[in-house]
Design an enzyme around this catalytic site. Structure first.
Site, short mmCIF file in Angstrom:
data_model
loop_
_atom_site.label_atom_id
_atom_site.label_comp_id
_atom_site.label_asym_id
_atom_site.label_seq_id
_atom_site.Cartn_x
_atom_site.Cartn_y
_atom_site.Cartn_z
CD GLU A 160 -3.09 -0.96 2.17
OE1 GLU A 160 -2.76 -0.42 3.24
OE2 GLU A 160 -4.21 -1.46 1.96
CD GLU A 218 3.88 -21.32 11.31
OE1 GLU A 218 4.18 -21.42 12.51
OE2 GLU A 218 2.83 -20.80 10.89
#
Length: 307
Positions: A86, A117
């Protein structure tokens, strides 16, 4: 009531106030979630001094051409990628200056890649190429995610500044970083669901960090989003409004100014406030890394002080 296992990260412990949450009405469920949301906000308030130090350090390195990298898995990784992506349209930030990395790659943005992960090797690969002017921020609610640990280990070995953001005061990865930021969000409403308070607190930290960083490196003027690039009709109208707010000129004059400045909002602001021509305004902005306020000061501050 089942006693909490204190060896676990707080995010994995049961919350005594929500053990019966499946027996209450919907409005009470929402009230309990909302009460815990306030805990996340308070947790962020407690770490602001440490976060400010990280912003100042990152800004110094950013001005030298350094980059910022977020590393996370699952919710944490998605939040990092969201924040980084963004910044490009909001502040006209070139690609690669702030980068979000998620365990499992782009596929993990829309579906769970839970085993990713656990790969410290993948984290080390994603951190390859970082150097002494860069900042690596690991996002892990438990503070123990191997992917994040691998990334931070590689980043620190390369000379990058390393930061861990977790919700665990006893985070295993904390010992290996330069700055440890602990968000004391405690047990989740739904045990282990770190998309709730822990995720909310991480999002607030990222909002604060990246916005303060953009302000520090001159991507705003006052509270105006002056680095926006007008790529469509909506944004072109926004640049007109921002120019009016920044300079006090009327709409018609703002449109003429933008046309004179080839649509570049920062140049138009400097032209208006410094009573300068577009060419010297552009040069002043180039010499000051695009900071409107610094460019105005270089041109002797002819004109208003801005917003």
């Amino acid at each position: 009531m089942t006693p909490a296992r204190t060896s676990l990260s707080p995010t994995e412990q049961r919350h005594p106030a929500t053990e019966d949450i499946d027996t209450v009405g919907t409005i009470e469920v929402l009230r309990r979630i909302n009460r815990e949301d306030h805990v996340a906000v308070d947790a962020v308030a407690e770490v602001l001094p440490r976060l400010a130090d990280v912003v100042d350090l990152a800004a110094e390195r950013f001005r030298r051409g350094g980059t910022v990298h977020y590393f996370g898995a699952g919710t944490s990784g998605r939040l990092g990628v969201l924040d980084a992506s963004e910044l490009m349209p909001t502040y006209n930030l070139p690609p690669g200056r702030v980068v979000g990395h998620i365990a499992g790659g782009s596929d993990a943005l829309v579906r769970a890649v839970e085993d990713a992960e656990d790969s410290a090797a993948e984290g080390r690969r994603d951190a390859a190429g970082l150097g002494p002017d860069d900042v690596a921020i690991g996002l892990a609610a438990s503070g123990s995610t191997p992917y994040v640990g691998g990334a931070l280990e590689a980043a620190r070995a390369a000379g990058a500044y390393t930061v861990l953001v977790s919700s665990n005061p006893g985070a295993p990865l904390a010992a290996g970083v330069d700055t440890d930021i602990v968000l004391r969000t405690g047990p989740e409403v739904v045990t282990g669901s770190t998309r709730l308070k822990a995720g909310t607190a991480q999002k607030l930290v990222l909002n604060g960090f990246s916005t303060a960083l953009m302000i520090a490196v001159g991507r705003t003027f006052g509270n105006l989003m002056v680095s926006v690039v007008a790529t469509n009709a909506k944004l072109r109208e926004r640049t007109v409004r921002i120019l009016q707010e920044a300079t006090g000129v009327a709409e018609a004059e703002a449109r003429i100014l933008l046309e004179r400045c080839d649509g570049d909002l920062k140049t138009a602001i400097v032209v208006a406030l410094a009573a300068a021509d577009p060419a010297p305004a552009r040069h002043a902005l180039a010499r000051t890394d695009g900071s409107v306020r610094a460019a105005l000061a270089e041109l002797d501050g002819h004109g208003g002080a801005g917003s």
